[in-house]
Write a protein that holds these residues in place. Structure first.
Motif, short mmCIF file in Angstrom:
data_model
loop_
_atom_site.label_atom_id
_atom_site.label_comp_id
_atom_site.label_asym_id
_atom_site.label_seq_id
_atom_site.Cartn_x
_atom_site.Cartn_y
_atom_site.Cartn_z
N THR A 116 6.25 6.54 -19.16
CA THR A 116 5.42 6.93 -20.30
C THR A 116 5.36 5.77 -21.29
OG1 THR A 116 6.17 9.18 -20.00
CG2 THR A 116 5.10 8.68 -22.09
N GLY A 117 4.19 5.43 -21.74
CA GLY A 117 4.03 4.33 -22.68
C GLY A 117 3.93 2.97 -22.01
N GLY A 118 3.97 2.94 -20.67
CA GLY A 118 3.91 1.67 -19.94
C GLY A 118 2.49 1.12 -19.82
N ILE A 119 2.42 -0.10 -19.30
CA ILE A 119 1.15 -0.83 -19.20
C ILE A 119 0.86 -1.18 -17.74
CG2 ILE A 119 0.02 -3.05 -19.72
CD1 ILE A 119 1.35 -3.02 -22.44
N ILE A 120 -0.37 -0.91 -17.32
CA ILE A 120 -0.83 -1.32 -15.98
C ILE A 120 -1.59 -2.63 -16.11
CG2 ILE A 120 -2.55 -0.75 -14.21
CD1 ILE A 120 -1.71 2.17 -14.46
N LEU A 121 -1.31 -3.56 -15.21
CA LEU A 121 -2.05 -4.84 -15.18
C LEU A 121 -2.86 -4.92 -13.89
CD1 LEU A 121 0.66 -7.45 -16.26
CD2 LEU A 121 -1.08 -6.33 -17.69
N ILE A 122 -4.14 -5.20 -14.05
CA ILE A 122 -5.02 -5.39 -12.90
C ILE A 122 -5.64 -6.78 -13.00
CG2 ILE A 122 -7.24 -4.68 -11.88
CD1 ILE A 122 -5.18 -2.64 -11.22
N ALA A 127 0.86 -1.19 0.00
CA ALA A 127 0.00 0.00 0.00
C ALA A 127 0.89 1.23 0.00
CB ALA A 127 -0.91 -0.01 1.22
N GLY A 128 0.70 2.10 -0.99
CA GLY A 128 1.48 3.33 -1.04
C GLY A 128 2.85 3.17 -1.67
N TYR A 129 3.19 1.96 -2.11
CA TYR A 129 4.53 1.75 -2.67
C TYR A 129 4.66 2.37 -4.07
CZ TYR A 129 8.92 -0.43 -4.00
OH TYR A 129 10.21 -0.64 -4.40
N VAL A 130 5.64 3.24 -4.23
CA VAL A 130 5.93 3.86 -5.53
C VAL A 130 7.41 3.64 -5.80
CG1 VAL A 130 6.00 6.03 -6.83
CG2 VAL A 130 4.13 5.60 -5.22
N SER A 131 7.73 3.10 -6.98
CA SER A 131 9.14 2.79 -7.25
C SER A 131 9.86 3.99 -7.85
CB SER A 131 9.26 1.57 -8.17
OG SER A 131 8.75 1.86 -9.44
N ALA A 132 11.13 4.14 -7.49
CA ALA A 132 11.94 5.24 -8.00
C ALA A 132 12.21 5.03 -9.50
CB ALA A 132 13.24 5.32 -7.22
N ASP A 133 12.59 3.79 -9.86
CA ASP A 133 12.78 3.44 -11.27
C ASP A 133 11.41 3.19 -11.88
OD1 ASP A 133 15.46 3.48 -10.92
OD2 ASP A 133 15.69 1.30 -10.78
N LYS A 134 11.05 3.97 -12.87
CA LYS A 134 9.72 3.78 -13.45
C LYS A 134 9.65 2.46 -14.22
CE LYS A 134 8.21 7.53 -11.72
NZ LYS A 134 8.05 7.24 -10.28
N ALA A 135 8.47 1.81 -14.15
CA ALA A 135 8.30 0.47 -14.71
C ALA A 135 7.61 0.52 -16.07
CB ALA A 135 7.48 -0.39 -13.75
N GLY A 136 7.97 -0.41 -16.94
CA GLY A 136 7.27 -0.57 -18.21
C GLY A 136 5.97 -1.32 -18.03
N VAL A 137 5.92 -2.16 -16.98
CA VAL A 137 4.69 -2.87 -16.60
C VAL A 137 4.55 -2.74 -15.08
CG1 VAL A 137 3.50 -5.09 -16.48
CG2 VAL A 137 4.86 -4.53 -18.51
N ALA A 138 3.40 -2.20 -14.64
CA ALA A 138 3.12 -2.09 -13.20
C ALA A 138 1.86 -2.88 -12.91
CB ALA A 138 2.95 -0.63 -12.81
N ALA A 139 1.98 -3.91 -12.04
CA ALA A 139 0.92 -4.91 -11.91
C ALA A 139 0.44 -5.07 -10.47
CB ALA A 139 1.45 -6.25 -12.42
N CYS A 140 -0.84 -5.42 -10.36
CA CYS A 140 -1.38 -5.90 -9.10
C CYS A 140 -2.42 -6.95 -9.45
CB CYS A 140 -2.01 -4.76 -8.29
SG CYS A 140 -2.71 -5.35 -6.72
N LEU A 141 -2.08 -8.21 -9.19
CA LEU A 141 -2.95 -9.33 -9.57
C LEU A 141 -3.55 -9.96 -8.31
CD1 LEU A 141 -1.56 -8.86 -12.27
CD2 LEU A 141 -1.19 -11.31 -12.47
N GLY A 142 -4.83 -9.69 -8.10
CA GLY A 142 -5.51 -10.35 -6.99
C GLY A 142 -5.20 -9.75 -5.64
#
Ligand code: SAH
Length: 248
Positions: free
Chosen positions: A132-138, A96-111
């Protein structure tokens, strides 16, 4: 810091803690057209199967965060086993609240979308780690069939019918939030069986090994009731899928 013990008993033998099979996870990785070197952030990474297999199969790198010490340890062992320990990193901690310093190309939260108060809150959290241009996975449940009563929803272990939507309404909610749905892979009833039915043998073996444990009565009661509950409710009414989103 840990999750409730019942999950670490019932899901101790799971590699994937959701209704996806290894084949569905591979299908999702292929569908995303992942490029080697892509950074993947996984909030609520469980036993790390997504990051580890995608690191092996597609050369991605990344970080997973999970509150369970057991699952995090299993994820680290899996990374060693698949020879990808240099590419992936598993942190035992609060997502909860975790934000990474290195930006991700895929940022996911599954289940695990409760970590940010639901699907929309989790999208907003993941967006803060996305390049920019990255994909979120839910990864999220939806109603395959609308429960006719609140009792049926509770049989699916939901608090109420309003916890989840039908698939068209779920997809529409991503659009209303300003996201294109650019891919999706849906679980099926066999996948639900892999997730739920795998718990039954784990519980049975655990009971045989731990007859005097303070949790034995609870686990015994669950093993006695879960198979019928699953086929009556979850298997019939609940769907599950992973939705790939890009901001418009
Ligand atoms: N994404 C994984 C795990 C899904 S199960 C998979 O699909 O296999 C949900 C996971 O969320 C569990 O591993 C649990 O330990 C983790 N979790 C629950 N609350 C959390 C929190 N606040 N922070 C980090 N992880 C959490």
């Amino acid at each position: 810091m840990d999750i409730p013990r019942i999950f670490t008993i019932t899901e101790s033998a799971h590699r994937i803690h959701n209704p996806f099979t290894p084949e569905k996870l591979a299908t999702l990785g292929a569908a995303l057209r992942l490029e080697a070197g892509t950074r993947v952030l996984d909030l609520g990474s469980g036993s790390g199967e997504m990051l580890c297999t995608w690191a092996r199969d597609y050369g991605v790198s990344g970080t997973g965060i999970d509150m369970s010490p057991l699952f995090t340890e299993q994820a680290r062992r899996r990374a060693e086993e698949l020879g990808v320990a240099g590419q992936v990193n598993f942190i035992h901690g609060e997502a909860a609240g975790y934000v990474s310093a290195d930006k991700a190309g895929v940022a996911a939260c599954l289940g695990a979308t409760w970590i940010a108060g639901g699907v929309l809150g989790t999208i907003a959290l993941l967006a803060r780690s996305l390049r920019t241009g990255g994909i979120i996975l839910i990864g999220e449940p939806y109603w395959r069939r609308l429960p006719p009563t609140e009792e049926v929803a509770r049989g699916c272990l939901a608090h109420s019918i309003s916890d989840f939507r039908m698939l068209p309404a779920l997809l529409a909610s991503f659009g209303h939030r300003g996201y294109d749905v650019v891919e999706m892979v849906l679980a099926d009833q066999d996948g639900w069986d892999r997730y739920e039915a795998a718990k039954w043998l784990t519980m049975r073996r655990w009971l045989e090994a731990n007859p005097d444990d303070a949790f034995a009565n609870e686990v015994r009661a669950k093993l006695s009731s879960e198979p019928e509950r699953h086929v009556t409710y979850t298997r019939e009414y609940l769907g599950w899928g992973v939705f790939a989103l890009m901001p418009r």
